[in-house]
Write a protein that holds these residues in place. Structure first.
Motif, PDB file in Angstrom:
ATOM      1  N   GLU A  56      87.653  63.152  79.218  1.00  0.00           N
ATOM      2  CA  GLU A  56      87.252  63.363  80.431  1.00  0.00           C
ATOM      3  C   GLU A  56      87.276  64.832  80.865  1.00  0.00           C
TER       4      GLU A  56
ATOM      5  N   ASN B 152      83.030  62.886  76.841  1.00  0.00           N
ATOM      6  CA  ASN B 152      83.686  61.488  77.611  1.00  0.00           C
ATOM      7  C   ASN B 152      82.934  60.485  77.147  1.00  0.00           C
TER       8      ASN B 152
ATOM      9  N   VAL C 277      80.549  58.286  78.172  1.00  0.00           N
ATOM     10  CA  VAL C 277      79.162  58.177  78.369  1.00  0.00           C
ATOM     11  C   VAL C 277      78.387  59.172  77.703  1.00  0.00           C
ATOM     12  N   GLU C 278      79.023  60.457  77.381  1.00  0.00           N
ATOM     13  CA  GLU C 278      78.171  61.512  76.413  1.00  0.00           C
ATOM     14  C   GLU C 278      78.424  61.075  75.103  1.00  0.00           C
TER      15      GLU C 278
ATOM     16  N   LEU D 261      77.907  57.978  74.318  1.00  0.00           N
ATOM     17  CA  LEU D 261      77.057  56.995  74.371  1.00  0.00           C
ATOM     18  C   LEU D 261      75.607  57.420  74.334  1.00  0.00           C
TER      19      LEU D 261
ATOM     20  N   LEU E 201      75.144  58.767  86.785  1.00  0.00           N
ATOM     21  CA  LEU E 201      75.916  57.913  87.242  1.00  0.00           C
ATOM     22  C   LEU E 201      76.729  58.239  88.382  1.00  0.00           C
TER      23      LEU E 201
ATOM     24  N   GLY F 257      78.185  52.120  85.316  1.00  0.00           N
ATOM     25  CA  GLY F 257      77.552  52.882  84.313  1.00  0.00           C
ATOM     26  C   GLY F 257      76.324  53.617  84.652  1.00  0.00           C
ATOM     27  N   PHE F 258      75.603  54.138  83.877  1.00  0.00           N
ATOM     28  CA  PHE F 258      74.333  54.820  84.044  1.00  0.00           C
ATOM     29  C   PHE F 258      73.119  54.074  84.910  1.00  0.00           C
TER      30      PHE F 258
ATOM     31  N   ILE G 113      68.766  55.844  81.686  1.00  0.00           N
ATOM     32  CA  ILE G 113      69.000  56.790  80.768  1.00  0.00           C
ATOM     33  C   ILE G 113      67.588  57.242  80.240  1.00  0.00           C
TER      34      ILE G 113
ATOM     35  N   LEU H  98      71.885  48.938  74.604  1.00  0.00           N
ATOM     36  CA  LEU H  98      71.721  49.354  75.972  1.00  0.00           C
ATOM     37  C   LEU H  98      70.441  48.415  76.837  1.00  0.00           C
TER      38      LEU H  98
END
Length: 154
Positions: A35, A47, A49-50, A52, A86, A101-102, A105, A143
């Motif tokens: 993170e 991290n 989500v990056e 992802l 997010l 989460g997001f 996207i 997703l």
């Protein structure tokens, strides 16, 4: 695989290191998830989500190459710019109604598609190519559709 009923299983193993760092192994690859300092990490790697977002961009690009080949097109250039918003409050333990989460996207695809003769393709062909790519991208599918996730103690 030629049989539409066959499946491929992919796996990864993770181990929590110091602080927020996580070592990930998959096939013969290893990488670090961390993170940013503002979220308690040491910023030693992207991290989750990056990763992802990168996974989605990578998948769209790879499927883009496959679909272009099937349509007898060449890709002179292809970039995918991704971003998502997010609210980290839920991740940080706050009692909020927002998702962890997001919320959304956004993927902006810039594709220079060419015919076998090297000519740029028309907009209708570009749109058909992108629709096929999006429809066949496994990460986009995961997703965009509900994918059951079973999290259990071992």
């Amino acid at each position: 695989m030629s049989d539409a009923n066959q499946t491929a299983t992919f796996d990864a193993q993770t181990e929590l290191g110091p602080g927020m760092q996580v070592e990930v192994a998959t096939r013969h690859f290893e990488f670090v998830v961390d993170e940013p300092e503002a979220l308690g990490g040491t910023d030693e790697g992207p991290n989750p989500v990056e990763y992802l977002l990168g996974s989605l961009g990578g998948c769209l690009s790879i499927v883009g190459r496959v679909v272009a080949s099937e349509m007898d097109l060449d890709i002179a250039a292809l970039t995918v710019d991704l971003e998502g918003d997010l609210d980290p409050a839920k991740f940080q333990g706050a009692d909020v109604d927002s998702r962890a989460g997001f919320q959304e996207i956004r993927a902006d695809v810039e594709a220079d598609l060419r015919t076998a003769a090297g000519e740029p393709v028309d907009d209708a062909t570009r749109e058909e190519w992108l629709a096929r790519v999006e429809g066949r991208c496994p990460v986009s599918d995961n997703l965009g559709a509900e994918t059951p996730v079973a999290v259990e103690l071992a």
